[in-house]
Design a protein around this motif. Sequence first.
Motif: not given
Length: 143
Positions: A44, A46-48, A50-51, A89, A110, A113-114, A117
């Motif tokens: 998956e 990582l959020w960091r 994607l942002v 992060e 956000l 980024a969502h 994702l």
Amino acid sequence: MSSQAPNEARVIPLRRPQAGAQAAPPPRQAPPVPAAPAAPAPKEPLWRDLVGDVLRRERLAQERTLKDVADAARISMPYLSEVERGRKEASSEVLAAAAHALGLGLGDLLSLAHGELTRLTSRHAARGRGTSGPRHDGLCLAA
């Protein structure tokens, strides 16, 4: 010293040969071929990451330099670079400052980024690997 070749193992039979019978040498087998390693399951994102990708994409779309955006956000240029590359992060304050320096709200950042994702995880699910799709568990970030 042994009369065997250096790369051959000495075979000791488990049963004694019967009287009058010649012990046949064991059949020679090819060494087993190692199985190909299984492909790892896709990770998956990582959020960091994607942002950071969204921040970099927005900065480049505006044709702005890293220094320009870092100065406007009042954060250090090396730190912003690390955030864009997904190495750090960042706190919500840093993300909000970077987003505002790019003319975005924190919610916009956000939400982008969502979307990224969702796009990435649905691609993995469509290939039959990974999860069956994004899970929301009651949370909805998109308006």
